[in-house]
Design an enzyme around this catalytic site. Structure first.
Site, PDB file in Angstrom:
ATOM      1  N   HIS A 290      45.562  41.651  22.929  1.00  7.92           N
ATOM      2  CA  HIS A 290      45.226  42.379  21.698  1.00  7.92           C
ATOM      3  C   HIS A 290      43.747  42.779  21.639  1.00  7.92           C
ATOM      4  O   HIS A 290      43.354  43.569  20.783  1.00  7.92           O
ATOM      5  CB  HIS A 290      45.641  41.596  20.448  1.00  7.92           C
ATOM      6  CG  HIS A 290      44.885  40.332  20.201  1.00  7.92           C
ATOM      7  ND1 HIS A 290      45.075  39.564  19.073  1.00  7.92           N
ATOM      8  CD2 HIS A 290      43.930  39.683  20.923  1.00  7.92           C
ATOM      9  CE1 HIS A 290      44.285  38.509  19.101  1.00  7.92           C
ATOM     10  NE2 HIS A 290      43.583  38.565  20.207  1.00  7.92           N
TER      11      HIS A 290
ATOM     12  N   SER B 274      36.879  37.144  36.408  1.00  8.78           N
ATOM     13  CA  SER B 274      37.409  38.028  35.380  1.00  8.78           C
ATOM     14  C   SER B 274      38.904  38.234  35.573  1.00  8.78           C
ATOM     15  O   SER B 274      39.401  38.199  36.703  1.00  8.78           O
ATOM     16  CB  SER B 274      36.707  39.383  35.448  1.00  8.78           C
ATOM     17  OG  SER B 274      37.386  40.361  34.684  1.00  8.78           O
TER      18      SER B 274
ATOM     19  N   ASP C 150      38.090  32.061  33.849  1.00  3.24           N
ATOM     20  CA  ASP C 150      37.299  32.759  32.829  1.00  3.24           C
ATOM     21  C   ASP C 150      35.959  33.124  33.434  1.00  3.24           C
ATOM     22  O   ASP C 150      35.518  32.507  34.408  1.00  3.24           O
ATOM     23  CB  ASP C 150      37.099  31.902  31.583  1.00  3.24           C
ATOM     24  CG  ASP C 150      36.894  32.754  30.332  1.00  3.24           C
ATOM     25  OD1 ASP C 150      35.929  33.546  30.310  1.00  3.24           O
ATOM     26  OD2 ASP C 150      37.692  32.648  29.398  1.00  3.24           O
TER      27      ASP C 150
END
Length: 323
Positions: free
Chosen positions: A237, A218, A196
């Site tokens: 999403h 990333s 992360d």
């Protein structure tokens, strides 16, 4: 259409209650009035706000059962305690948190529907992720939000799917590490690595876990190579097809021919909610994709859908092999 129908529609469309709840939470009223009643004048003085408008706000929310009026002031009801700051509801409604700030992008829904572009960028001048990078308190509140969201589902997600098949799992964009920690706890033979941009919280999560490590980076950049499974929980999403495809491409680039890419999120027409479709659109330019849409998104990267497993009330696991 009768007058009752018209009134129902107007109540559904009204903004007074949704905004009143958000303002009350942002001011900390549910916590401040928890237990002891407080007079409006004293409350207004403590908060540095005007007493008359504050009374109007409390009056409306009292009619809805969130507060009750006493002989000397107001106090939070048991129902209203669901708005307190230590609840997921409180985190999501507070206008000073990432979730509460993001929902104000709904005022740009017309722009998003007509262009397909996120309304968040239009309202704030930068995208959601850039806003979090610019304002660390927003990032911290987002991590808290994701921890709250996953906390209830994590045990089901960990137990409802055979993660033990994988010796190594890379949790791509794993945030605080809530899901990966649950997976490792349920499957002692599995090792994990979390990737992360900000791994400060995850580093604390796994400080005492020898089977886990964290990597700052990333998911648009190269990922740790050679894992048995690459996990994407509530990631795709948040992005349009172009960016979601880039994330999948990085997973395939890092994977072995026999690795699996595991997408965990709400699936449209299965576990996804239509209101979240609009939220993903207006905040990120994304959506809750249907199974066929996931297949179409994955196919250009050589990914073939092998199975879909419903693992909780809100999420499914889509397992992709590299064909």
């Amino acid at each position: 259409m009768g007058s009752d129908d018209a009134n129902t529609i107007l109540r559904m469309a009204g903004l007074a209650t949704p905004m009143a709840l958000r303002v009350a939470v942002t001011l900390g009223l549910p916590d401040r009035l928890r237990g002891d009643e407080v007079a409006v004048e004293r409350l207004a003085e403590d908060l540095g706000v005007a007493p008359v408008p504050l009374g109007l706000l409390l009056g409306h929310l009292t009619t809805l059962g969130f507060f009750e009026r006493t002989a000397t002031g107001y106090r939070t009801t048991g129902y209203g305690e669901h708005l307190c700051g230590d609840t997921l509801t409180g985190v999501l409604l507070n206008l000073d948190t990432a979730g509460g700030r993001a929902e104000l992008a709904f005022v740009e829904l017309l722009h998003s529907v007509t262009t397909g572009e996120p309304g968040y960028d239009r309202r704030y001048g930068r995208d959601f992720w850039g806003d979090l990078a610019e304002h660390p308190p927003l990032r911290e509140s987002f991590d808290r939000q994701m921890t709250h969201r996953l906390r209830a589902d994590a045990p089901q997600l960990a137990a409802g799917y055979d993660w033990g098949r994988f010796a190594t799992v890379v949790d791509v964009g794993g945030g605080p590490g809530t899901l990966l920690a649950a997976i490792l706890a349920a499957h002692p033979g599995t090792r994990g690595r979390l990737v992360d941009v900000d791994v400060s919280v995850a580093a604390r999560t796994f400080a005492a876990e020898e089977r886990a490590s964290v990597v700052a980076g990333s998911f648009f950049d190269p990922l740790p190579a050679g894992a048995d499974a690459y996990l994407l929980c509530d990631i795709l999403h948040d992005w349009d097809d172009e960016h979601a495809g880039r994330v999948l491409a990085r997973c395939v680039e890092a994977a072995r021919p026999d690795s699996r890419v595991l997408v965990v999120e709400a699936v449209g027409g299965r576990r996804g909610r239509t209101d979240m479709d609009l939220a993903m659109l207006v905040i990120f330019g994304g959506r809750e994709r249907r199974v066929a849409e996931f297949e179409a998104l994955a196919a250009p990267h050589g990914l073939v859908l092998d199975a879909v497993t419903d693992v909780s009330e809100g999420r499914s696991v889509l397992e992709f092999g590299i064909g």
